[in-house]
Design an enzyme around this catalytic site. Structure first.
Site, PDB file in Angstrom:
ATOM      1  N   LYS A 196      44.013  44.123   5.880  1.00 20.60           N
ATOM      2  CA  LYS A 196      42.631  43.571   7.085  1.00 20.60           C
ATOM      3  C   LYS A 196      43.136  44.653   8.271  1.00 20.60           C
ATOM      4  O   LYS A 196      43.901  44.734   9.209  1.00 20.60           O
ATOM      5  CB  LYS A 196      43.803  41.824   7.302  1.00 20.60           C
ATOM      6  CG  LYS A 196      42.622  41.353   8.415  1.00 20.60           C
ATOM      7  CD  LYS A 196      43.269  39.841   8.069  1.00 20.60           C
ATOM      8  CE  LYS A 196      42.938  39.063   9.542  1.00 20.60           C
ATOM      9  NZ  LYS A 196      43.078  37.996   9.791  1.00 20.60           N
ATOM     10  N   ARG A 206      37.700  33.811  16.699  1.00 18.72           N
ATOM     11  CA  ARG A 206      38.295  32.976  17.312  1.00 18.72           C
ATOM     12  C   ARG A 206      37.571  31.544  18.739  1.00 18.72           C
ATOM     13  O   ARG A 206      38.794  31.121  19.203  1.00 18.72           O
ATOM     14  CB  ARG A 206      39.342  33.906  18.393  1.00 18.72           C
ATOM     15  CG  ARG A 206      39.459  35.355  17.062  1.00 18.72           C
ATOM     16  CD  ARG A 206      40.444  36.231  17.961  1.00 18.72           C
ATOM     17  NE  ARG A 206      41.124  37.464  16.559  1.00 18.72           N
ATOM     18  CZ  ARG A 206      41.077  38.196  17.293  1.00 18.72           C
ATOM     19  NH1 ARG A 206      41.399  39.074  18.237  1.00 18.72           N
ATOM     20  NH2 ARG A 206      42.076  39.522  16.183  1.00 18.72           N
ATOM     21  N   LYS A 218      46.366  42.298  18.270  1.00 17.90           N
ATOM     22  CA  LYS A 218      47.038  42.578  17.132  1.00 17.90           C
ATOM     23  C   LYS A 218      47.719  43.646  16.127  1.00 17.90           C
ATOM     24  O   LYS A 218      47.967  43.468  15.053  1.00 17.90           O
ATOM     25  CB  LYS A 218      46.083  41.236  15.856  1.00 17.90           C
ATOM     26  CG  LYS A 218      45.978  40.216  16.495  1.00 17.90           C
ATOM     27  CD  LYS A 218      45.412  38.443  16.083  1.00 17.90           C
ATOM     28  CE  LYS A 218      45.710  37.740  16.134  1.00 17.90           C
ATOM     29  NZ  LYS A 218      44.423  36.363  15.664  1.00 17.90           N
ATOM     30  N   GLU A 234      48.362  49.278   1.071  1.00 24.26           N
ATOM     31  CA  GLU A 234      48.505  47.866   1.010  1.00 24.26           C
ATOM     32  C   GLU A 234      48.134  46.955   0.078  1.00 24.26           C
ATOM     33  O   GLU A 234      48.735  45.955  -0.986  1.00 24.26           O
ATOM     34  CB  GLU A 234      47.832  47.646   2.417  1.00 24.26           C
ATOM     35  CG  GLU A 234      48.723  48.021   3.896  1.00 24.26           C
ATOM     36  CD  GLU A 234      49.304  46.690   4.190  1.00 24.26           C
ATOM     37  OE1 GLU A 234      50.128  46.048   3.220  1.00 24.26           O
ATOM     38  OE2 GLU A 234      49.791  46.903   4.863  1.00 24.26           O
ATOM     39  N   LYS A 249      38.807  43.235   4.596  1.00 23.27           N
ATOM     40  CA  LYS A 249      37.897  43.212   5.807  1.00 23.27           C
ATOM     41  C   LYS A 249      38.223  43.542   7.574  1.00 23.27           C
ATOM     42  O   LYS A 249      39.263  44.161   7.538  1.00 23.27           O
ATOM     43  CB  LYS A 249      38.597  41.760   5.581  1.00 23.27           C
ATOM     44  CG  LYS A 249      38.534  40.637   7.256  1.00 23.27           C
ATOM     45  CD  LYS A 249      39.546  39.390   7.190  1.00 23.27           C
ATOM     46  CE  LYS A 249      38.753  37.979   8.742  1.00 23.27           C
ATOM     47  NZ  LYS A 249      39.723  37.677   8.609  1.00 23.27           N
ATOM     48  N   SER A 275      33.027  36.540  10.946  1.00 22.12           N
ATOM     49  CA  SER A 275      31.957  36.069  12.181  1.00 22.12           C
ATOM     50  C   SER A 275      31.358  36.711  13.261  1.00 22.12           C
ATOM     51  O   SER A 275      30.048  36.933  13.766  1.00 22.12           O
ATOM     52  CB  SER A 275      32.684  35.201  13.323  1.00 22.12           C
ATOM     53  OG  SER A 275      33.859  36.708  13.360  1.00 22.12           O
ATOM     54  N   TYR A 314      29.463  33.415   5.938  1.00 26.83           N
ATOM     55  CA  TYR A 314      28.849  32.368   6.584  1.00 26.83           C
ATOM     56  C   TYR A 314      27.503  31.763   6.581  1.00 26.83           C
ATOM     57  O   TYR A 314      26.830  30.719   6.777  1.00 26.83           O
ATOM     58  CB  TYR A 314      29.494  32.520   8.254  1.00 26.83           C
ATOM     59  CG  TYR A 314      30.429  32.903   8.656  1.00 26.83           C
ATOM     60  CD1 TYR A 314      31.482  31.299   8.399  1.00 26.83           C
ATOM     61  CD2 TYR A 314      30.744  33.917   8.875  1.00 26.83           C
ATOM     62  CE1 TYR A 314      33.062  31.692   9.151  1.00 26.83           C
ATOM     63  CE2 TYR A 314      32.165  34.262   9.322  1.00 26.83           C
ATOM     64  CZ  TYR A 314      33.589  32.817   9.392  1.00 26.83           C
ATOM     65  OH  TYR A 314      34.298  33.330   9.556  1.00 26.83           O
TER      66      TYR A 314
HETATM   67  C1  PBG Z   1      43.339  34.182  11.377  1.00 22.70           C
HETATM   68  C2  PBG Z   1      42.094  34.984  10.646  1.00 22.70           C
HETATM   69  C3  PBG Z   1      41.086  35.788  11.787  1.00 22.70           C
HETATM   70  C4  PBG Z   1      40.052  35.739  10.554  1.00 22.70           C
HETATM   71  C5  PBG Z   1      40.530  34.999   9.653  1.00 22.70           C
HETATM   72  N1  PBG Z   1      41.364  34.248   9.665  1.00 22.70           N
HETATM   73  C6  PBG Z   1      40.961  35.931  12.671  1.00 22.70           C
HETATM   74  C7  PBG Z   1      41.869  37.260  13.132  1.00 22.70           C
HETATM   75  O1  PBG Z   1      42.634  37.758  12.638  1.00 22.70           O
HETATM   76  O2  PBG Z   1      42.235  37.119  14.227  1.00 22.70           O
HETATM   77  C8  PBG Z   1      38.577  35.969  10.820  1.00 22.70           C
HETATM   78  C9  PBG Z   1      37.502  35.649  10.787  1.00 22.70           C
HETATM   79  C10 PBG Z   1      36.269  36.200  11.498  1.00 22.70           C
HETATM   80  O3  PBG Z   1      36.137  36.405  12.295  1.00 22.70           O
HETATM   81  O4  PBG Z   1      35.344  35.843  10.141  1.00 22.70           O
HETATM   82  N2  PBG Z   1      44.381  35.254  10.560  1.00 22.70           N
END
Ligand code: PBG
Length: 324
Positions: A196, A206, A218, A234, A249, A275, A314
């Site tokens: 990720k 968010r 992050k 990982e 992701k 998203s 989505y």
């Molecule tokens: C939370 C999480 C996130 C997403 C999935 N789980 C956001 C982040 O890590 O800030 C993102 C999903 C998306 O953008 O569709 N840990």
């Protein structure tokens, strides 16, 4: 011209194209993410995700019934936590009567066959908007892992089929597996967000959960998008620690990683078509710059071609409709 090879022969009609197509998407490939809110009769469109909503449990259940009826087999749950329940321990995350736990139960009651996955990370519950516990401005690993184990067990107790840790702490997959075993949850799966990346494309998500980090970013836990080898490391670590499925992701800008991970592991690979990827297609379609339906099918087919066995998207509902 006398040619030995004329590749256009295999492209010459819809029939032959479909006969030789290597990649076919079906609703069986999709995981539908759902955003859940407190209240009743609540349906809030997410500003940066047109036609995507946050729903209260009653309307979520209705939506899950509809998803099941069009062939979607799995949902991935996210909740929007009330501000006054947020703190720096994340303890609301394992509240037996928390919004997530009530949602899992309600969905299981209504559509028992639907495969329920749940997001495991502290960000919706964190007063700092971070995925872990904060100490002196740092996101501490080991204490966060303890919290994630409690959170995972509590989701399993509520009836989740699979937990999906999205936090990127070290060692959490092994710890969650051990926790599930010690509590007799021998049928609960783990879908690890293994690779990720720290991505700007999470912005709309968010907004949906009001979970943007309150300070900093992050990058001390999510991966650097400059890196590839680390993704394989990982993913292999997570498989070793007990992950049933590993995830890459975001999706679209990371399809090289998807292929690398797919070639490296012997478990299914999932991809999160996130998203920001959704928002970009929606925005371009709204401007009349691309054909939305075609963009959806092309995107999902390409993600699968890259190596995805499952796709969290989505567009799950739209795609299932377009495919039928
Ligand atoms: C939370 C999480 C996130 C997403 C999935 N789980 C956001 C982040 O890590 O800030 C993102 C999903 C998306 O953008 O569709 N840990």
């Amino acid at each position: 011209m006398i040619l030995h090879q004329r590749p256009r022969i295999l492209r010459s009609s819809p029939a032959i194209r479909s006969l030789v197509a290597e990649t076919i998407i079906t609703p069986n490939d999709f995981i539908a993410p759902l955003f859940i809110d407190e209240g009743e009769g609540i349906l809030t469109e997410i500003a940066s995700m047109p036609n995507y909503y946050r729903r209260s449990i009653d309307l979520t259940v209705k939506e899950v019934k509809e998803l099941w009826s069009i062939g979607i087999k799995s949902v991935l749950l996210f909740i929007k936590c009330k501000d006054d329940l947020k703190d720096n321990t994340g303890k609301e995350a394992w509240n037996k009567d928390g919004l997530m736990q009530r949602s899992i139960k309600a969905i299981k009651d209504a559509v028992p066959e639907m495969y329920i996955m749940t997001d495991v990370a502290l960000d919706p519950y964190s007063s700092y908007g971070h995925d872990g516990i904060v100490k002196d401005g740092e996101i501490v690993n080991d204490q966060t892992v303890e919290a994630l184990v409690k959170m995972s067990i509590s989701h399993a107790e509520a009836g989740a089929d699979m937990v999906a840790p999205s936090d990127m702490m070290d060692g959490r997959i092994g710890a969650i597996r051990l926790g599930l075993e010690q509590n007799n949850f021998t049928r609960t799966g783990i879908m690890a967000y293994s690779a990720k990346y720290a991505s700007c494309f999470y912005g709309p998500f968010r907004d949906a959960l009001d979970s943007a980090p309150g300070f900093g970013d992050k990058k001390t836990y999510q991966m650097d998008y400059a890196n590839r080898t680390e993704a394989i490391k990982e993913a292999l670590m997570d498989v070793e620690e007990g992950a049933d499925i590993v995830m890459v992701k975001p999706g679209l800008p990371y399809l090289d990683i998807v292929r690398e991970v797919k070639n490296a592991v012997d478990v299914p690979v999932s991809v999160y078509n996130i998203s920001g990827e959704y928002a970009m297609i929606k925005a371009a379609a709204k401007m009349g710059w691309i054909n939305e339906d075609k963009a959806i099918i092309e995107t999902l087919t390409c993600i699968k071609r890259a190596g995805a066995d499952l796709i969290a998207t989505y567009f799950a509902k739209d795609a299932a409709r377009l495919l039928s």
